[in-house]
Design a protein around this motif. Structure first.
Motif, PDB file in Angstrom:
ATOM      1  N   PRO A 206      -5.151 -10.647 -10.567  1.00 51.63           N
ATOM      2  CA  PRO A 206      -4.191  -9.778  -9.400  1.00 51.63           C
ATOM      3  C   PRO A 206      -2.885  -9.327  -9.633  1.00 51.63           C
ATOM      4  O   PRO A 206      -2.490  -8.216  -9.207  1.00 51.63           O
ATOM      5  CB  PRO A 206      -4.155 -11.036  -8.498  1.00 51.63           C
ATOM      6  CG  PRO A 206      -5.123 -11.964  -8.831  1.00 51.63           C
ATOM      7  CD  PRO A 206      -5.390 -11.579 -10.242  1.00 51.63           C
ATOM      8  N   GLU A 207      -2.267  -9.844 -10.716  1.00 50.90           N
ATOM      9  CA  GLU A 207      -0.763  -9.222 -10.989  1.00 50.90           C
ATOM     10  C   GLU A 207      -1.193  -8.002 -11.989  1.00 50.90           C
ATOM     11  O   GLU A 207      -0.140  -7.210 -11.645  1.00 50.90           O
ATOM     12  CB  GLU A 207      -0.156 -10.481 -12.145  1.00 50.90           C
ATOM     13  CG  GLU A 207       0.225 -11.593 -11.447  1.00 50.90           C
ATOM     14  CD  GLU A 207      -0.790 -12.602 -11.529  1.00 50.90           C
ATOM     15  OE1 GLU A 207      -1.747 -12.350 -11.829  1.00 50.90           O
ATOM     16  OE2 GLU A 207      -0.063 -13.866 -11.078  1.00 50.90           O
TER      17      GLU A 207
ATOM     18  N   LYS B   7       0.810  -1.217  -0.054  1.00 49.29           N
ATOM     19  CA  LYS B   7       0.175   0.185   0.073  1.00 49.29           C
ATOM     20  C   LYS B   7       0.827   1.171   0.150  1.00 49.29           C
ATOM     21  O   LYS B   7       0.379   2.512  -0.300  1.00 49.29           O
ATOM     22  CB  LYS B   7      -0.729   0.277   1.278  1.00 49.29           C
ATOM     23  CG  LYS B   7      -1.906  -1.089   1.107  1.00 49.29           C
ATOM     24  CD  LYS B   7      -3.033  -1.172   2.054  1.00 49.29           C
ATOM     25  CE  LYS B   7      -3.957  -2.327   2.013  1.00 49.29           C
ATOM     26  NZ  LYS B   7      -4.956  -2.256   3.029  1.00 49.29           N
ATOM     27  N   SER B   8       2.019   1.126   0.424  1.00 44.59           N
ATOM     28  CA  SER B   8       2.938   2.309   0.455  1.00 44.59           C
ATOM     29  C   SER B   8       2.990   2.987  -1.034  1.00 44.59           C
ATOM     30  O   SER B   8       3.663   4.062  -1.327  1.00 44.59           O
ATOM     31  CB  SER B   8       4.256   2.282   1.085  1.00 44.59           C
ATOM     32  OG  SER B   8       5.286   1.133   0.318  1.00 44.59           O
TER      33      SER B   8
ATOM     34  N   PHE C   9      -2.339  -0.413  -9.723  1.00 47.27           N
ATOM     35  CA  PHE C   9      -2.366   0.503  -8.572  1.00 47.27           C
ATOM     36  C   PHE C   9      -0.905   0.849  -7.788  1.00 47.27           C
ATOM     37  O   PHE C   9      -0.825   2.012  -7.451  1.00 47.27           O
ATOM     38  CB  PHE C   9      -3.092  -0.287  -7.343  1.00 47.27           C
ATOM     39  CG  PHE C   9      -4.418  -0.976  -7.972  1.00 47.27           C
ATOM     40  CD1 PHE C   9      -5.249  -0.068  -8.759  1.00 47.27           C
ATOM     41  CD2 PHE C   9      -5.098  -2.150  -7.354  1.00 47.27           C
ATOM     42  CE1 PHE C   9      -6.595  -0.603  -9.075  1.00 47.27           C
ATOM     43  CE2 PHE C   9      -6.271  -2.505  -7.635  1.00 47.27           C
ATOM     44  CZ  PHE C   9      -6.831  -1.633  -8.667  1.00 47.27           C
ATOM     45  N   GLU C  10       0.004  -0.152  -8.068  1.00 48.60           N
ATOM     46  CA  GLU C  10       1.273   0.360  -7.791  1.00 48.60           C
ATOM     47  C   GLU C  10       2.331   1.110  -8.520  1.00 48.60           C
ATOM     48  O   GLU C  10       3.410   1.843  -7.867  1.00 48.60           O
ATOM     49  CB  GLU C  10       1.825  -0.882  -6.865  1.00 48.60           C
ATOM     50  CG  GLU C  10       1.197  -1.413  -5.826  1.00 48.60           C
ATOM     51  CD  GLU C  10       1.419  -2.653  -5.029  1.00 48.60           C
ATOM     52  OE1 GLU C  10       2.678  -3.010  -5.196  1.00 48.60           O
ATOM     53  OE2 GLU C  10       0.592  -3.393  -4.544  1.00 48.60           O
ATOM     54  N   VAL C  11       2.380   0.721  -9.577  1.00 53.23           N
ATOM     55  CA  VAL C  11       3.116   1.407 -10.661  1.00 53.23           C
ATOM     56  C   VAL C  11       2.601   2.505 -11.293  1.00 53.23           C
ATOM     57  O   VAL C  11       2.973   3.537 -11.518  1.00 53.23           O
ATOM     58  CB  VAL C  11       3.710   0.242 -11.647  1.00 53.23           C
ATOM     59  CG1 VAL C  11       4.797   0.547 -12.628  1.00 53.23           C
ATOM     60  CG2 VAL C  11       4.283  -0.875 -10.888  1.00 53.23           C
ATOM     61  N   ASP C  12       1.366   2.313 -12.032  1.00 52.58           N
ATOM     62  CA  ASP C  12       0.634   2.935 -12.815  1.00 52.58           C
ATOM     63  C   ASP C  12       0.003   4.155 -12.107  1.00 52.58           C
ATOM     64  O   ASP C  12      -0.610   5.265 -12.528  1.00 52.58           O
ATOM     65  CB  ASP C  12      -0.311   2.642 -13.767  1.00 52.58           C
ATOM     66  CG  ASP C  12       0.431   1.773 -14.787  1.00 52.58           C
ATOM     67  OD1 ASP C  12       1.781   2.021 -14.905  1.00 52.58           O
ATOM     68  OD2 ASP C  12       0.170   0.797 -15.419  1.00 52.58           O
ATOM     69  N   LYS C  13      -0.197   3.883 -10.655  1.00 57.14           N
ATOM     70  CA  LYS C  13      -0.850   4.723  -9.595  1.00 57.14           C
ATOM     71  C   LYS C  13      -2.221   5.018 -10.070  1.00 57.14           C
ATOM     72  O   LYS C  13      -2.867   6.101  -9.512  1.00 57.14           O
ATOM     73  CB  LYS C  13      -0.115   6.152  -9.479  1.00 57.14           C
ATOM     74  CG  LYS C  13       1.237   5.837  -9.267  1.00 57.14           C
ATOM     75  CD  LYS C  13       1.677   5.288  -7.784  1.00 57.14           C
ATOM     76  CE  LYS C  13       3.292   5.331  -7.793  1.00 57.14           C
ATOM     77  NZ  LYS C  13       3.747   4.526  -6.923  1.00 57.14           N
TER      78      LYS C  13
END
Ligand SMILES: [Zn+2]
Length: 138
Positions: free
Chosen positions: A49-50, A7-8, A56-60
């Motif tokens: 899921p991948e 989540k960070s 969510f974490e790379v493309d925000k």
């Protein structure tokens, strides 16, 4: 197959959204396979899921985001976007000359119409501007 959540790496909006909506609140991994249909070709797709981790974490992307296009249409869409921005920068450099170049303007309009047909960030004002330009051309 589930994938661990970090989540960070989420955007601030995603963290806020998770607190408000409870989505992913006490969850440590992406485990859902989300069905959707491509807006362009109607193909049935699965948001894995991948893919969620990357979105969510790379493309925000915001955590309730679901893709609207399949990967093939998404690639074509990116190609069109790049092509249109090339037309735009050429136009910005040489507007006076290009305003009477029917081939340039009609190719550009074709690309804009094709991109608009993907139903994503539809730019009707550009389409109207180019249509008018062609119509008013001597
Ligand atoms: Zn598609």
């Amino acid at each position: 197959m589930s994938v661990l959540i970090d989540k960070s790496k989420w955007s601030n909006s995603s963290r806020r959204s998770s607190e408000y909506s409870g989505q992913f609140l006490n969850v440590e991994s992406y485990s859902e396979f989300i069905d959707y249909h491509c807006k362009k070709c109607s193909r049935h797709c699965v948001f894995t899921p991948e893919e969620q981790k990357v979105a969510f974490e790379v493309d925000k992307k915001i955590i309730h985001y679901v893709p609207s296009l399949c990967s093939e249409c998404s690639n074509n869409y990116e190609v069109l976007k790049a092509l249109i921005s090339k037309y735009q920068s050429t136009w910005n450099r040489d507007r006076e000359f290009l305003a009477s170049n029917r081939k340039f303007v009609s190719d550009w309009l074709l690309a804009v119409k094709e991109k608009n047909s993907y139903g994503k960030r539809v730019d009707l004002s550009r389409e109207r501007m180019l249509t008018k330009l062609l119509r008013d051309m001597p």
